[in-house]
Scaffold this active site. Structure first.
Site, PDB file in Angstrom:
ATOM      1  N   GLU A 244       0.798  -1.239   0.000  1.00 26.95           N
ATOM      2  CA  GLU A 244       0.000   0.000   0.000  1.00 26.95           C
ATOM      3  C   GLU A 244       0.829   1.289   0.000  1.00 26.95           C
ATOM      4  O   GLU A 244       0.596   2.198   0.807  1.00 26.95           O
ATOM      5  CB  GLU A 244      -0.948  -0.013   1.213  1.00 26.95           C
ATOM      6  CG  GLU A 244      -1.831  -1.240   1.251  1.00 26.95           C
ATOM      7  CD  GLU A 244      -2.798  -1.274   2.434  1.00 26.95           C
ATOM      8  OE1 GLU A 244      -2.667  -0.429   3.341  1.00 26.95           O
ATOM      9  OE2 GLU A 244      -3.671  -2.144   2.446  1.00 26.95           O
TER      10      GLU A 244
ATOM     11  N   GLU B 216      -6.237 -10.681  -1.336  1.00 26.81           N
ATOM     12  CA  GLU B 216      -7.030 -10.488  -0.110  1.00 26.81           C
ATOM     13  C   GLU B 216      -8.525 -10.403  -0.405  1.00 26.81           C
ATOM     14  O   GLU B 216      -9.250  -9.608   0.205  1.00 26.81           O
ATOM     15  CB  GLU B 216      -6.572  -9.207   0.613  1.00 26.81           C
ATOM     16  CG  GLU B 216      -5.099  -9.181   0.938  1.00 26.81           C
ATOM     17  CD  GLU B 216      -4.641  -7.939   1.707  1.00 26.81           C
ATOM     18  OE1 GLU B 216      -5.502  -7.236   2.268  1.00 26.81           O
ATOM     19  OE2 GLU B 216      -3.420  -7.691   1.745  1.00 26.81           O
TER      20      GLU B 216
HETATM   21  C1  XIL Z   1      -6.037  -6.384   8.452  1.00 28.40           C
HETATM   22  C2  XIL Z   1      -6.350  -7.604   9.321  1.00 28.40           C
HETATM   23  O1  XIL Z   1      -7.267  -8.407   8.645  1.00 28.40           O
HETATM   24  C3  XIL Z   1      -6.882  -7.180  10.653  1.00 28.40           C
HETATM   25  O2  XIL Z   1      -7.022  -8.310  11.508  1.00 28.40           O
HETATM   26  C4  XIL Z   1      -5.948  -6.152  11.293  1.00 28.40           C
HETATM   27  O3  XIL Z   1      -6.531  -5.694  12.488  1.00 28.40           O
HETATM   28  C5  XIL Z   1      -5.674  -5.004  10.359  1.00 28.40           C
HETATM   29  O4  XIL Z   1      -5.173  -5.501   9.129  1.00 28.40           O
HETATM   30  N1  XIL Z   1      -4.999  -4.705   3.750  1.00 28.40           N
HETATM   31  C6  XIL Z   1      -3.936  -5.468   4.175  1.00 28.40           C
HETATM   32  C7  XIL Z   1      -4.102  -6.348   5.358  1.00 28.40           C
HETATM   33  O5  XIL Z   1      -2.898  -5.506   3.512  1.00 28.40           O
HETATM   34  O6  XIL Z   1      -2.907  -6.513   6.083  1.00 28.40           O
HETATM   35  C8  XIL Z   1      -5.195  -5.839   6.277  1.00 28.40           C
HETATM   36  O7  XIL Z   1      -5.385  -6.816   7.281  1.00 28.40           O
HETATM   37  C9  XIL Z   1      -6.456  -5.590   5.508  1.00 28.40           C
HETATM   38  C10 XIL Z   1      -6.236  -4.544   4.455  1.00 28.40           C
END
Ligand code: XIL
Length: 455
Positions: free
Chosen positions: A200, A314
């Protein structure tokens, strides 16, 4: 697989105690050998299987049973037939503590990623210590089920430990990042499918000409931090596919078109400088009703021409804007899964798809930031709160099956990474040995992993 099966078939004693690590690994090995069905008498439904959850099954009033979604009918088995890697983000505490969770992950995924366990905040209790226990648990679980593992992530503006703000300065940031990557990527060198090296880094709202996010890393090191991270990752691990991962680049809205363009320019700049990058991760946090289209397809094809893979890293589909009707929510979520995955998996450089979790019970979307206003659990994943398969499960499986023939391995120049050097069995043995030999000479937390795999 054969050794796990052999082990599982030797398990004839009293019921496994799942509270212990030994019991957990035994149960997980059983699940790998026979799927969830291995726990149940023939014809029995999944624990908590409720009525009306599978398309086509709803009208007949017959609930999908485990046999309809496990073993040869699992996402994993269908993916294997098409040379694809599919899986999910996992939580080591649930793998250890919840048999339904562990067996569903074992049954459905041929690739997993620790959801949080490899982030800075999880690994770095103090500036001088690394705690790999939870991350190692995931790797040991995965290897004992012949699953590949993605690493997430080495460099991100979030999930930084509390000490970061007071300890890290312009003078030591580059060294700290380098050391972190050397230690973490080095620990798992040769064992991981891929690493999200930088997560990101683009933010159009930061309003910089280079599109870079106004992040601690940018502030402390400057725009060169990405190059530093990728080069250090490659030095530390010569085989993991190095990935740039981002969200909000799937749709053809003005904002996402803009961001996608900035990501493309970033990747082009990195490539032009000879920075080692193998893939772009498209996070794919979508909303029910979203319809990614021509813009994303163009992006994927451009990356193909640049000899880069695209990973769906994701995927989940939130239903928070829909009223509380389960069939309505499920239908909309499943349609987004179907349309999105069918489009993406037709592309020969898209071989890998992970959902961000496996069950609606533990999705991050139920957290404070994204929860539904009515407090009902979201249904964004292939399994719901009670481990019933959702229509999204069937949509994903159909999309896997729709993979066109030209995208099969052999026809595909960017086939998924597979570690060289033998069978999954020998890979598992080697991993356990390597971990043992490593046993954390440098870190404050010493742990002998070999004992964890001796089930
Ligand atoms: C999220 C997790 O799912 C949560 O449990 C945590 O509290 C915050 O992070 N993009 C990403 C992930 O790259 O690492 C994130 O994961 C969700 C958004």
């Amino acid at each position: 697989m054969p050794d796990v099966k052999a082990r599982a078939s030797l398990e004839t004693g009293p019921p496994t105690n799942l509270k212990t690590r030994r019991g957990f690994l035994k149960a997980a090995a059983r699940a790998a050998a026979g799927g969830l069905a291995a726990y149940l008498p023939p014809g029995c439904a999944a624990p908590g299987t409720g009525p009306g959850l599978g398309p086509g099954l709803e009208s007949s009033g017959i609930a999908p049973t485990l046999t309809q979604v496990s073993g040869p009918r699992s996402l994993r088995a269908h993916a294997a037939e098409h040379g694809l890697l599919v899986g999910c983000a996992v939580n080591p505490d649930k793998l250890d503590g919840e048999p339904d969770y562990a067996s569903t992950v074992a049954d459905q995924a041929n690739i997993v990623v620790p959801e949080n366990a490899l982030k800075w905040a999880a690994l770095r209790p103090t500036p001088s210590q690394f705690d790999f226990r939870k991350a190692d648990d995931v790797v040991v679980f995965a290897f004992s089920h012949q699953q590949k593992v993605r690493g997430h992530n080495l460099c991100w503006h979030e999930a930084l430990p509390a000490w970061f703000r007071t300890t890290v300065t312009r003078d030591n940031a580059a060294q700290l990042l380098t050391e972190h990557i050397r230690t973490v990527a080095g620990r798992y060198a040769g064992k991981l499918h891929s690493w999200d090296v930088v997560n990101e880094a683009i933010d159009v709202k930061s309003a910089r000409p280079d599109g870079l996010r106004d992040s601690p890393w940018l502030e402390l090191i400057g725009p060169g931090y990405l190059e530093l991270a990728f080069r250090t990752a490659r030095e530390a691990d010569g085989t993991a596919l190095l990935t740039y991962n981002d969200y909000g680049i799937e749709l053809d809205t003005p904002e996402q078109i803009d961001k996608r363009g900035q990501v493309m320019m970033l990747v082009r700049r990195l490539q032009a400088r000879g920075v080692p990058i193998d893939a772009v991760g498209v996070q794919s946090h979508l909303s029910a009703g979203d319809a990614p289209g021509a813009g994303l397809l163009h992006f994927v094809r451009e990356l193909h021409d640049m000899r880069l893979q695209v990973f769906i890293t994701e995927l989940d589909v939130n239903d928070r804007k829909l009223p509380d009707s389960v069939p309505e929510r499920d239908a909309a979520v499943a349609k987004t899964y179907r349309d999105y995955l069918t489009m993406m998996l037709a592309e020969p450089n898209v071989n890998v798809a992970l959902t961000w979790g496996i069950t609606g019970r533990y999705t991050w979307l139920n957290g404070p930031k994204y929860a539904r206003a009515d407090g009902k659990p979201e249904r964004p994943l292939p399994f719901d709160y009670d481990y019933n398969p959702t229509p999204a499960f069937f949509a994903e499986r159909d999309a896997i099956d729709s993979r066109r023939r030209t995208a099969l391995p052999g026809a595909n120049p960017y086939a998924p990474f597979s570690p060289s050097g033998g069978s999954p069995q020998s890979q598992e043995k080697r991993s356990a040995l390597d971990f043992d030999r490593g046993s954390d000479r440098k870190s404050g937390v010493v742990r002998n992993l070999a004992s964890s795999v001796s089930v």
